[in-house]
Design a protein around this motif. Structure first.
Motif, PDB file in Angstrom:
ATOM      1  N   TYR A 276      25.703 155.843 -79.672  1.00 48.26           N
ATOM      2  CA  TYR A 276      25.870 154.922 -78.397  1.00 48.26           C
ATOM      3  C   TYR A 276      27.729 155.679 -77.386  1.00 48.26           C
ATOM      4  O   TYR A 276      28.973 156.097 -78.271  1.00 48.26           O
ATOM      5  CB  TYR A 276      26.340 153.964 -78.532  1.00 48.26           C
ATOM      6  CG  TYR A 276      24.527 153.913 -79.114  1.00 48.26           C
ATOM      7  CD1 TYR A 276      24.414 152.894 -78.926  1.00 48.26           C
ATOM      8  CD2 TYR A 276      24.799 153.248 -80.387  1.00 48.26           C
ATOM      9  CE1 TYR A 276      23.194 152.254 -79.285  1.00 48.26           C
ATOM     10  CE2 TYR A 276      23.836 153.081 -81.601  1.00 48.26           C
ATOM     11  CZ  TYR A 276      23.021 152.095 -80.671  1.00 48.26           C
ATOM     12  OH  TYR A 276      22.019 151.847 -80.992  1.00 48.26           O
ATOM     13  N   LEU A 277      27.853 155.735 -76.523  1.00 46.40           N
ATOM     14  CA  LEU A 277      28.633 155.906 -74.795  1.00 46.40           C
ATOM     15  C   LEU A 277      28.529 155.352 -74.573  1.00 46.40           C
ATOM     16  O   LEU A 277      27.783 154.222 -73.291  1.00 46.40           O
ATOM     17  CB  LEU A 277      28.242 157.279 -74.188  1.00 46.40           C
ATOM     18  CG  LEU A 277      28.891 157.325 -73.944  1.00 46.40           C
ATOM     19  CD1 LEU A 277      31.056 157.819 -74.367  1.00 46.40           C
ATOM     20  CD2 LEU A 277      29.185 159.099 -73.013  1.00 46.40           C
ATOM     21  N   GLU A 278      29.807 153.601 -74.314  1.00 45.96           N
ATOM     22  CA  GLU A 278      29.926 152.641 -73.648  1.00 45.96           C
ATOM     23  C   GLU A 278      28.487 151.859 -73.886  1.00 45.96           C
ATOM     24  O   GLU A 278      27.639 151.102 -72.820  1.00 45.96           O
ATOM     25  CB  GLU A 278      29.483 152.416 -71.924  1.00 45.96           C
ATOM     26  CG  GLU A 278      31.118 154.228 -71.071  1.00 45.96           C
ATOM     27  CD  GLU A 278      31.150 154.153 -69.906  1.00 45.96           C
ATOM     28  OE1 GLU A 278      30.270 153.456 -69.805  1.00 45.96           O
ATOM     29  OE2 GLU A 278      32.369 154.348 -69.821  1.00 45.96           O
ATOM     30  N   GLY A 279      28.062 151.518 -74.791  1.00 52.67           N
ATOM     31  CA  GLY A 279      27.005 150.290 -74.973  1.00 52.67           C
ATOM     32  C   GLY A 279      25.709 151.343 -75.253  1.00 52.67           C
ATOM     33  O   GLY A 279      24.699 150.041 -75.175  1.00 52.67           O
ATOM     34  N   VAL A 280      25.603 152.335 -74.865  1.00 52.88           N
ATOM     35  CA  VAL A 280      24.023 153.126 -74.223  1.00 52.88           C
ATOM     36  C   VAL A 280      23.734 153.948 -75.307  1.00 52.88           C
ATOM     37  O   VAL A 280      24.730 154.929 -75.729  1.00 52.88           O
ATOM     38  CB  VAL A 280      24.290 153.918 -72.322  1.00 52.88           C
ATOM     39  CG1 VAL A 280      22.352 154.022 -72.141  1.00 52.88           C
ATOM     40  CG2 VAL A 280      24.490 152.787 -71.392  1.00 52.88           C
ATOM     41  N   LEU A 281      22.517 153.540 -75.614  1.00 55.38           N
ATOM     42  CA  LEU A 281      22.185 154.398 -76.710  1.00 55.38           C
ATOM     43  C   LEU A 281      21.812 156.164 -76.151  1.00 55.38           C
ATOM     44  O   LEU A 281      20.970 155.741 -75.430  1.00 55.38           O
ATOM     45  CB  LEU A 281      20.873 154.409 -77.606  1.00 55.38           C
ATOM     46  CG  LEU A 281      20.310 154.751 -78.431  1.00 55.38           C
ATOM     47  CD1 LEU A 281      20.766 155.179 -79.704  1.00 55.38           C
ATOM     48  CD2 LEU A 281      18.381 154.135 -78.588  1.00 55.38           C
TER      49      LEU A 281
END
Length: 548
Positions: A276-281
């Motif tokens: 996850y990066l900044e809450g994005v999968l």
């Protein structure tokens, strides 16, 4: 210097703070991710090639390979680099560690393994375990560096907002290029994707595997790399993971098929992980073309099948040869004996017809020589039949008292020539695992030769004893004080019809020692002779271990 209002200053300060935080976080995350993948790639490669080497050892000894600890340790040592801290270990299907190099890896560890195969069947795994302490320590140092860099950027941006922003952007660009260089140097293909399977980046290795330029893959759905018949399966797994979070293949390695740009389908080894990066999968895929490996594996399977076929053919040939040998033995025993019997019968009739006529003395001499030749030929046929039958007999292993057999053989020799003076020395209690019937034949030939070739001596000295060889093996010795032989002709001792003495001197068919050699060889031992003319002879033999 351009003056900024309070709002602009706050915006710049907030931007500087945000940028400093991004730098402090992005650097260690990127470093750890790249180094982790690099660790995984090298460990996977090491595990695979080491598993191939261990599998070769297993194929040589499929039943007892787990007990060959010295050879396994030597193999692990050969795969261990001098400066490496990885722990290599071999684990069987029950989870037991058969052998392990070094000690236990301390702290958090990462582990990769490859299956150990016996004819294509998994019998264990080769594990490579690496401590994550050095990576975590380096990541911590990089994180400290990121913090210092972020703090420096924050300070500089507060003092020189525009210059600091430009320098920060330059720094980020440099770090990006460095990360790209690191990613591009990895030998395995690496692809990042969003949650819908759209490819966001790929390294040159991935482009080479699939026949695309890296830039052409970005923005495309990953299904262009998957054969059409696997699209439904891919969509099912992705949908299930997004809905339930269940992904049994995430973080594991498996073999599948992939499609190149030209449509060619080939075998691929894949490992997919999520992050996850900044809450994005996102998904990170690591892959390796295993076409050559699969081809080699298929070739091994083909060779094994071919070997089994050749073994069956060889078995059939041996059975046919044994049948021919049996037919030959029957022919010898029947077809050759019949004319011998006829010759012997007519010779006797002719001798009786001559009667006491003095003119027939020379004729009777010739008839006696014919009779002697018939007897010698009959003995030769008997010896050939015994020699041929040796290969047909199945060894019956049991503890055999060789001393008792030697006594019985010498007793028969003395009964045949009661007037001879002989000193006999037989070591008592010589017991060895062997076939009793065949070893009796060995001792009859060896002791019979000792008795025969010591006949010219006023007193024969014949001994049978056991000695110990340099390797600790038991050596059985039959020794006499007979006429001996020249060692220059020792190569002929165990050859068919080879005699070192003439027939008038010592009778024989020239097959006794051939029979001895064949029997001892079938017992897994060796036989040899030692002598010099007029100094007697020593015949020595060893016996192999009884089968388990």
């Amino acid at each position: 210097m351009t003056q900024h209002g309070p709002g602009t200053t706050r915006t710049l300060h907030a931007t500087a703070t945000l940028l400093a935080c991004v730098i402090a976080l992005a650097i260690p995350v990127i470093f750890f991710s790249l180094q982790y993948q690099l660790y995984r790639g090298t460990m996977q490669t090491e595990a695979f090639f080491s598993a191939v080497m261990v599998s070769e050892l297993i194929n040589e000894n499929p039943e007892f390979w787990q007990f060959e600890e010295p050879r396994l340790k030597d193999l692990l040592k050969s795969r261990q680099h001098e400066d490496a801290q990885d722990v290599h270990r071999i684990v069987n299907n029950q989870g037991r560690v058969v052998v392990q190099s070094l000690g236990e890896a301390g702290g958090p560890v990462m582990q990769e393994s490859a299956a150990l195969l016996d004819s294509g069947n998994p019998v264990g795994r080769f594990e490579v375990v690496r401590s994550l302490r050095p990576l975590l320590l380096n990541t911590l140092l990089v994180a400290l560096f990121g913090l210092l860099l972020g703090a420096l950027v924050l300070v500089v941006l507060r003092v020189y907002p525009l210059r600091a922003l430009k320098r920060a952007l330059d720094t980020l660009d440099s770090e990006k290029r460095r990360a790209e260089l690191t990613l591009n140097s990895i030998g395995d293909g690496v692809i990042t994707m969003d949650s819908q399977g759209t490819m966001l980046s790929s390294n040159p290795a991935a482009g080479k595997i699939f026949g695309y330029a890296s830039a052409d893959m970005v923005g495309q759905n990953v299904k262009i790399l998957i054969p059409p018949y696997n699209h439904p399966k891919h969509d099912f797994y992705l949908k299930r993971f997004l809905e339930t979070g269940q992904g049994h293949r995430l973080g594991t390695e498996w073999e599948t098929t992939a499609r190149r740009r030209d449509g060619h389908v080939f075998p691929l080894e894949v490992s997919v992980s999520k992050f996850y990066l900044e809450g994005v999968l996102y998904f990170l895929g690591s892959m390796r073309d295993i076409s050559e490996r699969k081809q080699a594996r298929d070739e091994i399977v083909r060779l094994n099948a071919s070997l089994e076929e050749r073994v069956q053919q060889r078995t059939a040939q041996l059975e046919a040869a044994n049948a021919e040998l049996q037919a030959f033995a029957f022919s010898v025993s029947h077809d050759l004996r019949t004319p011998l019997t006829t010759i012997a019968g007519f010779s006797g009739m002719l001798e009786r017809q001559l009667g006491a006529d003095k003119a027939g003395e020379r004729a009777r001499h010739y008839l006696a020589r014919i009779a002697a030749g018939v007897t010698q030929m009959s003995e030769l046929i008997d010896s050939l039949l015994k020699l041929a039958q040796l290969s047909q007999l199945r060894l019956q292993w049991s503890p055999v008292d060789l001393s008792a057999i030697a006594h019985a053989v010498l007793k028969r020799c003395q009964a045949g020539e009661p007037g001879r003076v002989a000193e006999l020395a037989i070591e008592p209690g010589l017991v060895a695992p062997c076939d009793a019937l065949l070893l009796r034949q060995v001792l009859e030939n060896l002791i019979g030769n000792a008795w025969k070739f010591s006949r010219p001596q006023a007193q024969a000295h014949i001994a049978f004893r056991r000695e110990t060889g340099a390797d600790g093996a038991a050596i059985y010795v039959v020794q006499d004080n007979g006429v001996g032989f020249d060692m220059a002709y020792s190569a002929k001792l165990f050859s068919n019809f080879q005699r070192l003495h003439t027939e008038p001197e010592f009778a024989g068919a020239g097959l006794g020692l051939v029979t001895v050699h064949r029997i001892i060889t079938r017992h897994g031992g060796t036989v040899w002779g030692e002598s010099s003319p007029g100094q007697g002879a020593r015949f020595c033999f060893t016996l192999g271990p009884a089968p388990a």
